[in-house]
Structures are given as structure tokens and as C-alpha cells.
Design a protein around this motif. Structure first.
Motif, PDB file in Angstrom:
ATOM      1  N   LEU A 118       9.516  -3.362 -25.247  1.00  0.00           N
ATOM      2  CA  LEU A 118      10.370  -2.437 -26.037  1.00  0.00           C
ATOM      3  C   LEU A 118      10.913  -1.293 -25.189  1.00  0.00           C
ATOM      4  O   LEU A 118      12.084  -0.928 -25.273  1.00  0.00           O
ATOM      5  CB  LEU A 118       9.559  -1.879 -27.217  1.00  0.00           C
ATOM      6  N   LEU A 119      10.036  -0.739 -24.305  1.00  0.00           N
ATOM      7  CA  LEU A 119      10.422   0.469 -23.582  1.00  0.00           C
ATOM      8  C   LEU A 119      11.134   0.186 -22.267  1.00  0.00           C
ATOM      9  O   LEU A 119      11.650   1.110 -21.631  1.00  0.00           O
ATOM     10  CB  LEU A 119       9.192   1.333 -23.302  1.00  0.00           C
ATOM     11  N   GLU A 123      16.274   4.520 -22.693  1.00  0.00           N
ATOM     12  CA  GLU A 123      16.424   5.921 -22.312  1.00  0.00           C
ATOM     13  C   GLU A 123      15.411   6.768 -23.048  1.00  0.00           C
ATOM     14  O   GLU A 123      14.838   6.361 -24.063  1.00  0.00           O
ATOM     15  CB  GLU A 123      17.841   6.408 -22.644  1.00  0.00           C
ATOM     16  N   ASP A 124      15.193   7.978 -22.543  1.00  0.00           N
ATOM     17  CA  ASP A 124      14.279   8.900 -23.204  1.00  0.00           C
ATOM     18  C   ASP A 124      14.791   9.235 -24.593  1.00  0.00           C
ATOM     19  O   ASP A 124      15.991   9.386 -24.819  1.00  0.00           O
ATOM     20  CB  ASP A 124      14.151  10.199 -22.395  1.00  0.00           C
ATOM     21  N   GLY A 125      13.829   9.346 -25.539  1.00  0.00           N
ATOM     22  CA  GLY A 125      14.219   9.700 -26.902  1.00  0.00           C
ATOM     23  C   GLY A 125      13.303   9.057 -27.923  1.00  0.00           C
ATOM     24  O   GLY A 125      12.172   8.657 -27.628  1.00  0.00           O
ATOM     25  N   ILE A 136       6.645   0.862 -36.099  1.00  0.00           N
ATOM     26  CA  ILE A 136       6.267   1.705 -34.970  1.00  0.00           C
ATOM     27  C   ILE A 136       7.336   2.780 -34.825  1.00  0.00           C
ATOM     28  O   ILE A 136       8.522   2.484 -34.775  1.00  0.00           O
ATOM     29  CB  ILE A 136       6.171   0.902 -33.656  1.00  0.00           C
ATOM     30  N   VAL A 137       6.906   4.080 -34.751  1.00  0.00           N
ATOM     31  CA  VAL A 137       7.808   5.174 -34.441  1.00  0.00           C
ATOM     32  C   VAL A 137       7.218   5.929 -33.263  1.00  0.00           C
ATOM     33  O   VAL A 137       6.033   6.250 -33.264  1.00  0.00           O
ATOM     34  CB  VAL A 137       8.005   6.116 -35.653  1.00  0.00           C
ATOM     35  N   GLY A 138       8.045   6.165 -32.222  1.00  0.00           N
ATOM     36  CA  GLY A 138       7.501   6.791 -31.040  1.00  0.00           C
ATOM     37  C   GLY A 138       8.543   7.583 -30.287  1.00  0.00           C
ATOM     38  O   GLY A 138       9.726   7.611 -30.644  1.00  0.00           O
ATOM     39  N   ILE A 139       8.023   8.258 -29.220  1.00  0.00           N
ATOM     40  CA  ILE A 139       8.917   9.022 -28.348  1.00  0.00           C
ATOM     41  C   ILE A 139       8.688   8.577 -26.922  1.00  0.00           C
ATOM     42  O   ILE A 139       7.578   8.174 -26.550  1.00  0.00           O
ATOM     43  CB  ILE A 139       8.662  10.535 -28.473  1.00  0.00           C
ATOM     44  N   LYS A 140       9.729   8.626 -26.082  1.00  0.00           N
ATOM     45  CA  LYS A 140       9.636   8.196 -24.685  1.00  0.00           C
ATOM     46  C   LYS A 140      10.191   9.291 -23.801  1.00  0.00           C
ATOM     47  O   LYS A 140      11.250   9.861 -24.078  1.00  0.00           O
ATOM     48  CB  LYS A 140      10.426   6.907 -24.464  1.00  0.00           C
ATOM     49  N   PHE A 144       6.431   7.745 -19.705  1.00  0.00           N
ATOM     50  CA  PHE A 144       5.353   8.044 -20.639  1.00  0.00           C
ATOM     51  C   PHE A 144       5.845   7.836 -22.063  1.00  0.00           C
ATOM     52  O   PHE A 144       7.003   8.161 -22.373  1.00  0.00           O
ATOM     53  CB  PHE A 144       4.902   9.488 -20.443  1.00  0.00           C
ATOM     54  N   SER A 145       4.993   7.307 -22.935  1.00  0.00           N
ATOM     55  CA  SER A 145       5.359   7.076 -24.336  1.00  0.00           C
ATOM     56  C   SER A 145       4.160   7.383 -25.223  1.00  0.00           C
ATOM     57  O   SER A 145       3.009   7.146 -24.863  1.00  0.00           O
ATOM     58  CB  SER A 145       5.801   5.625 -24.537  1.00  0.00           C
TER      59      SER A 145
END
Length: 809
Positions: A118-119, A123-125, A136-140, A144-145
């Protein structure tokens, strides 16, 4: 073949009312449906948009604290959220559990692989994905995630039980809820919009941060159920109204048609020649009035038949009388012809005895036979058969205007009394005072035919020559009396002017043969023109003006010009001598006035010089010197005269000299030249009364004179409250002389001073007041001759001020 029976009035009336009510109802239903439908659509779209926006806001409010907690790694806060099952960190392909409040069982390897996939390249966000039945809800950030596995069943459950709208909710590429599996092909879910999707009215709201789209929709059938009920009720109401109108139509048809049938039957009787009996109409409306009219017509026909019988008897009697009249007709015609001949001879005799000329012209502008002897005497020619413009000696332009005016008369484009004012009002030859001067007034009288159309025009010519000559003689006498009064009131000033004129003419004699003789001669005679005009000495004014014109148009050699100027000087001096002799005989001093010669005054001054200095100073102050105001008294009269001549109302000349006295002989050239300045102020500066009123000024113009002494110099100011100097026009005149490049570098102040240049005038034509460009240059020369200076200031629509700094001599 059977005859077709037409519809009766009753049937037509009922059908007409039925058609009107039916059409009105149909149109009403149609436009009611359209209005309700449009209003309902607008309301539903607005409600759908608001619903989708609220739903989107609710989901965003749910996700915001989760994302913020992940960013800040606030695990304790996230653990309080019942919808979060687990929280993880993923870095360098390693999965770390931060919280598992629900003891959620998961496959670490599968989850790690999914996150790695997935990652990758992302891009970051913020990001979303689906894992089994959860999300799944996340930040990158960099490599790092941090993410959480959440349950969204509570959110979707609230939207699925909505009784009005259905929803389709997507997060990223995943469908969270689809109530009716609506097809959104061609509908952009990444924009906020509302429109039809097939049989549904739909509105979409989109959150770009979480990539959430909420589409709320409702079917047309459910939306417009209320409209169908309203339409049904309107149709039912229309049917009731239609039935009621049919009942009224039948009632009014019977009331209307019965009287009409009675009227038809009565008219048939009249057509058949039966005029007896009256029509009885029992209604109280227009039909009753029609019945009364038919009865009246029947009665009149009966009366006419009776009159016809009496007329036949009268005609038989008149026929007998006509036979008797025909027997004596020839004798009566001869008698009438004799009477007309005698009347015509009498009219001709009367017309020819009149002092007024009479002639008649037609639409071709030709004079008819009718014209009297006085007409021939007035115009010195036979008027018959001439063209009117030829008789009146009109030029080409006047002849064209007369022809156009004649067309207006004979084509009746204007009422005659209005149109006749546009025609020639008089016939004039030469000017008053000429031996052959003639002035004839013309009056026009219409001669109409039986149809009231203009056939000819009668012209009455009245000779007013003697009357005009008498008026001119009276004017000359009045001007002569006015001149005498002005000279008597300012006798010494006039005599000073007379002496100054003699001196100027003698100085001009000494200039014979000089190169600038023409300019000097123009200045002298222009000054004489202005000076004597202030006393209304018209004989001297006319002679000076005539000489000016001759000088301007002289085109011979220099020797001839010198001789010409010499002759003009001699003629003018002779005229002045005659004028003075005639004048002094009429204005000789009275008993209370003592005249002292200049020689006696000179001797008195010499004796006082021996006696005492104070006495000499008093003599110098009160005898030799005069107040400056006394030197402007003649200009007060000049302003008054020019005011009448130019039709410019003026207040009296204001003079404030602060009691300053000067020796007039020392400044006589300067004060004589000021006549040009005052004439210039009146002609160029002061506006007409209408123009002054338009600029908010008093309709009366004003010229002020003030004098002071400062540092042994006389500060003299002359100012008017007129339009000011036209700088633009003066600049144009200078360009014609000096060229555009030189004039462009000049300031407005330098431009304004150009009025003192020789031959400079802003007038395009020469008048008796100004326009030659001579006078103002004479003012400047006289100032500089005594060592003075001259400046001016001007302001548009405010006026012009002339400042003179003169030595105290």
C-alpha cells in the motif's frame, strides 16, 4: 338535398363559454404543474445537497480526531474511541502493535505485506485501505507510517435507516455504503454538484482531505407524489367550475336569445314594408336600447313617407315657377352683367387710388394681371408677369429661400398665418441718408379656392421710406443732443482730448516718410476713433474709422501713401476745426464760470514762486494737478455708450483713486490710449447677460479702477469681471505668426501678454469696436514711453486685471 341547419346563438354561446373555461383550466393546470415541479426540484436538490453535506461533515468529524491522534501518537486518546480496534506503526517493513483494545486477532504477515504494498511509492499524507471487513486509516511521513484498524458500521447504520434519502458513500476507491446500488456513470464524485441521475434526483459532497464522497438521492416517483395529488384536486375543482359555468351559460343564453329573436322578426316586418306596431323588449340592457332604436327608425320611415308625398306636391309647384323664371332669364343675366362691370370699374378705381402697392402671385411665383399703379411707382417697374424675386431684387441665396418658402405656402405644410412670417418682410434699397434710399414693408394675404386650398397670395406693399427717414433724423438729433450733454459735463476733459488729438496728428505729420508710417497712422486714427466715441462725437468717429479702413486697404507705392496720409491729416484737422467752432457756439460758458487761459496760469505760477513755497505747492496741487478719477470721467460715459451699443448691461464704472493728484499733461498720451483698453474690456472681456447668468454671475458686468502710490510710483489697476482672455485662441493666432515650435515653449502668462503685439487680435472679423489689432499695442507703447511697466493676470470666467506701474512725475 337537405339544408344544413346552422348553430343557434344559444348553442354558440354555450360552446364558447365551455371552450373558454376548458382552455383556462388546462392552461392553469399546465403552468401550475410546471411551477410546482420546478419549485419541488429546486427544494429537493437543495435538501439533498444539505443532507449530503451533513453526512460528509459527520464522517469527517469522526475521522479527524483519529488522524490527529495518529499524527501526535496520542494512544490514550485513541483507545477511548470504541470504533478503533487496533493501532500500529510500520517502518522499514516492520510492523509494531501500539494498541489492541479489542483483542483483535489479525494475521501479522498478511497485514505487513498489505502495508508494504500500500505504502510503496505513495506520497506523504493520509491514506485509506480495506482489511478483511474493516478499514485501515493511517498517515505516512517519509519511510514511517502509523495507522489504525477501525469499524465503520455505526456510521453506515445511521445513513441506511434514513426514511427520505438513500446514500452512496465512498472512501478513496472503497464503497462504504450503497443503499440502492445506483449507477453513477458520467457523474463526477470528486465535485460538489446536484443533478438528475436517471430516475433519481441526486446531490454529491466531496472531502478532498479524506477523499470521501457522500451521494444522497431520492427517486422522482417519491419526490413528485405531492404534485400528482395537487393536480388531481385541481382537475376535480375545474370540472365543478365547468359544470357551474354551463348552468350559467344556459340561463344567460335564454335571456339573450329571446329578445334577439323578437328583434329579428321585427326587422323582417320592416323589410317587408310593414311599419305598424312597436317592438316590446323586456330586458334592461343594450337589447332594450336597440329595440327602442328600431321603433324610432320605424316611426321616422313612416314620417318620411308622409313628407315624400308633400315634397312631390311642392316639386310640381316649383316646376311651374321654373318655367316662368326661364322666360325672363336672359333679361336678368344682362342686368347682372352690367352691375358686375360697374362694380369692377369701381374696385379698380379704388385700388389705384391707394398709396399701397398691390400685386398677386401664384405658386410658380409669377405675378398675375392684378396690380395697381402704386405698385409700379413703389418698385419703379411694371409688376405684371414678373417673378417676385426679380421684382424684389433678391440675390441668389434669397431667391432660393423664397422658392422654398413659396412651396411651404402652396403645399399647406404650415398654417398660412404661421408660414407667412418666414417670407421677406421688406424691400430695401440703399441705406438711410442715401438720396435713393427706399424701404417698403410687405404684408401677405391668402386667396383660397372653394375647397379652402391656397390658390394665390395677395401682397400689400407699404412705402415706409419717409417714416424711416424721419426716425433716422430723430436718432441723429438725439445723438447730437447726447453728445452735447456729455461734452458739457466733461468740457475740460473733451478740450484736453481735442488738444491731444491735434498733437497726435502733428506728430504723425513729422513721421511722413518713415518705414513704420502705416502702423503709426493706424494707431493715431484708431485712438481718435475711440477717444471721440466716448463723447458720441459721431462725425469725428466716422471720419477716423473711414481713414482706418482706407489705410488698411491701401496698396500703392510709398510716395503715394505719404501723400495719402498727408491729405487724410489735413481733412481730419479741417473737420475738427469746423466741429469745434460749431460746438463752442453751443456750449459757451455761463455767467457763473470763469475761464482762465494757460498763459495767465503760467504767469500766476511765476508770481507765486516769488511769494512763498506753500502757496506754490497749493497752486501745484489744486490748479495744475487733477485727481486721477477726473481723468476717467469720460470713460464712464464710454462704458455706458458701449453697454447700449453691444447690448451688455453694465454697472457704473467704479473709480477709487485714494485722492491721488497728478499733472495731466505729463500722462496725457497714456490716459488717451486707455480708450483702447476699455473698448477691449467691453467687446472681448464682458460677456452677454445670458452667458454671465449661465456661469452664476450678475447679469450686469463691472469694470473697476483703483490707484495707489508706492515708493514714488503710481500703482494703477483696471480690472473687469468678464470671461478672461481666451488663451487657446490666442495661442492659435500666435502659431500662425511664429510657428508651433516657438509658441509651444511659451507659458500661459507669456501668451496672454501677446494681446499687446501689433496687429494681434483674436477676432476673425473687424467691427467698429475692435478687431484691427492696433489699440492694445498703443497702450503698451504709451506706458513704456513714460518709463512705466505693464503686466496682466487673467482667469477664465473670472475676469482680467491690468496692472500699470507709472513713475510719479
Amino acid at each position: 338535398m337537405s339544408q344544413r341547419v346552422p348553430f343557434s346563438i344559444k348553442t354558440k354561446l354555450i360552446l364558447a363559454i365551455t371552450a373558454v373555461v376548458a382552455l383556462t383550466t388546462a392552461f392553469n393546470l399546465y403552468y401550475t404543474y410546471k411551477t410546482f415541479k420546478a419549485d419541488k426540484e429546486s427544494y429537493i436538490f437543495e435538501s439533498a445537497q444539505r443532507t449530503s453535506s451533513l453526512a460528509l461533515e459527520k464522517i469527517s468529524l469522526f475521522l479527524n480526531p483519529i488522524v490527529e491522534g495518529l499524527q501526535k501518537k496520542n494512544i490514550s486518546q485513541l483507545n477511548e474511541n470504541e470504533n478503533i480496534k487496533s493501532i500500529f506503526e510500520f517502518s522499514e517493513e516492520k510492523l509494531k502493535t501500539l494498541s489492541n483494545t479489542s483483542n483483535y486477532k489479525y494475521e501479522t504477515k498478511a497485514l505487513s505485506n498489505q502495508m508494504q504494498f500500500l505504502l510503496k511509492g505513495k506520497e506523504d499524507g493520509i491514506y485509506f485501505d480495506k482489511f478483511n471487513t474493516d478499514f485501515i486509516v493511517g498517515i505516512k511521513k517519509d519511510n514511517f507510517s502509523r495507522f489504525a484498524i477501525i469499524n465503520l458500521d455505526d456510521i453506515t447504520r445511521n445513513f441506511s435507516v434514513d426514511n427520505i434519502f438513500q446514500y452512496k458513500i465512498t472512501i478513496a476507491k472503497f464503497i462504504l455504503l450503497d443503499s440502492n446500488e445506483i449507477s453513477t456513470t458520467g457523474f463526477d464524485l470528486t465535485t460538489n454538484q446536484a443533478k438528475f441521475i436517471g430516475e433519481y434526483l441526486a446531490a454529491n459532497s466531496f472531502n478532498p482531505k479524506f477523499k470521501i464522497s457522500v451521494l444522497s438521492f431520492i427517486s422522482k416517483e417519491k419526490s413528485f407524489s405531492v404534485i400528482r395529488q395537487i393536480i388531481f384536486k385541481n382537475i376535480l375543482f375545474a370540472v365543478i367550475i365547468l359544470g357551474f359555468c354551463l348552468i350559467l351559460a344556459v340561463f344567460f343564453a335564454n335571456t339573450l336569445t329571446n329578445p334577439i329573436i323578437q328583434i329579428i322578426n321585427k326587422t323582417k316586418q320592416i323589410a317587408a314594408g310593414n311599419y305598424n306596431g312597436d317592438l316590446q323588449v323586456k330586458t334592461n340592457d343594450e337589447l332594450k336600447s336597440l329595440g327602442i332604436s328600431i321603433n324610432s327608425m320605424s316611426q321616422k320611415i313612416r314620417d318620411l313617407l308622409q313628407d315624400k308625398e308633400q315634397m312631390i306636391l311642392a316639386l310640381e309647384k316649383a316646376n311651374i315657377q321654373l318655367e316662368d323664371y326661364n322666360k325672363n332669364l336672359e333679361n336678368k343675366v344682362n342686368e347682372r352683367t352690367k352691375e358686375l362691370r360697374e362694380a369692377n370699374e369701381f374696385i379698380n378705381t379704388v385700388v389705384n387710388s391707394l398709396n399701397q402697392g398691390i400685386f398677386v402671385f401664384n405658386k410658380e411665383n409669377k405675378i398675375e394681371e392684378m396690380s395697381n399703379k402704386a405698385c409700379t411707382e413703389i418698385f419703379n417697374t411694371e409688376a405684371k408677369h414678373q417673378n417676385v424675386p426679380t421684382l424684389l431684387k433678391l440675390n441668389t441665396t434669397e431667391t432660393t429661400n423664397f422658392t422654398k418658402w413659396s412651396e411651404i405656402l402652396f403645399q399647406n405644410k404650415l398654417p398660412f398665418n404661421s408660414a407667412k412670417a418666414l417670407g421677406p418682410k421688406n424691400f430695401k434699397e440703399h441705406e438711410p441718408g442715401h438720396p435713393e434710399f427706399k424701404y417698403v414693408e410687405l404684408e401677405y394675404i391668402p386667396m383660397n379656392n372653394q375647397e379652402g386650398q391656397l390658390n394665390n397670395v395677395l401682397v400689400v406693399a407699404t412705402d415706409k421710406t419717409n417714416e424711416i427717414n424721419a426716425q433716422e433724423a430723430f436718432k441723429e438729433k438725439d445723438l447730437y443732443v447726447s453728445m452735447l450733454i456729455k461734452i458739457v459735463k466733461n468740457k475740460q476733459a473733451f478740450l484736453d482730448l481735442y488738444e491731444e488729438a491735434l498733437s497726435m496728428l502733428e506728430d504723425l505729420r513729422y513721421s511722413l516718410g518713415h518705414n513704420n508710417l502705416e502702423n503709426k497712422a493706424m494707431i493715431v486714427f484708431h485712438t481718435l476713433n475711440g477717444g471721440f466715441a466716448s463723447y458720441s462725437a459721431q462725425e469725428l468717429v466716422n471720419a477716423a474709422r473711414e481713414t482706418e479702413t482706407k489705410i488698411k486697404s491701401f496698396e500703392h507705392e510709398k510716395e503715394n501713401f505719404n501723400l495719402f496720409v498727408e491729405n487724410e491729416i489735413s481733412s481730419y484737422l479741417e473737420l475738427m476745426t469746423k466741429f469745434k467752432e460749431d460746438l463752442l457756439s453751443k456750449i459757451s460758458s455761463g455767467k457763473d464760470v470763469v475761464e482762465v487761459s494757460k498763459e495767465d496760469l503760467h504767469d500766476l505760477e511765476h508770481e507765486l514762486h516769488k511769494i512763498s513755497t506753500p502757496a506754490l505747492e497749493a497752486f501745484d496741487k489744486y490748479i495744475k494737478k487733477k485727481k486721477i478719477s477726473s481723468l476717467f470721467e469720460s470713460y464712464a460715459s464710454l462704458v455706458e455708450n458701449l453697454s447700449l451699443k453691444l447690448n451688455k448691461p453694465m454697472a457704473p464704472l467704479q473709480i477709487d483713486d485714494n485722492g491721488i493728484r497728478i499733472t495731466p499733461e505729463t500722462y496725457k498720451d497714456f490716459f488717451s490710449s486707455l480708450v483702447h483698453l476699455f473698448r477691449n474690456c467691453m467687446d472681448h472681456g464682458i460677456e452677454d447677460a445670458d452667458q454671465r447668468a449661465a456661469h452664476g454671475k450678475s447679469t450686469e458686468g463691472l469694470i473697476k479702477v483703483s490707484a495707489n502710490v508706492d515708493d514714488s510710483k503710481i500703482q494703477l489697476k483696471i480690472q473687469d469681471d468678464g470671461a478672461g482672455i481666451n488663451i487657446s485662441k490666442l495661442r492659435e493666432k500666435l502659431i500662425q505668426v511664429n510657428g508651433e515650435q516657438e509658441v509651444a515653449a511659451m507659458s500661459d502668462e507669456e501668451i496672454s501678454m501677446a494681446i499687446f503685439l501689433p496687429n494681434m487680435s483674436t477676432r476673425d472679423t473687424v467691427t467698429e469696436i475692435s478687431g484691427r489689432g492696433i489699440g492694445m499695442s498703443a497702450v503698451k507703447e504709451s506706458v513704456e514711453r513714460i518709463g512705466g511697466q505693464l503686466t496682466l493676470s487673467t482667469q477664465a470666467n473670472k475676469g482680467t486685471e491690468f496692472k500699470f506701474e507709472l513713475p510719479l512725475l
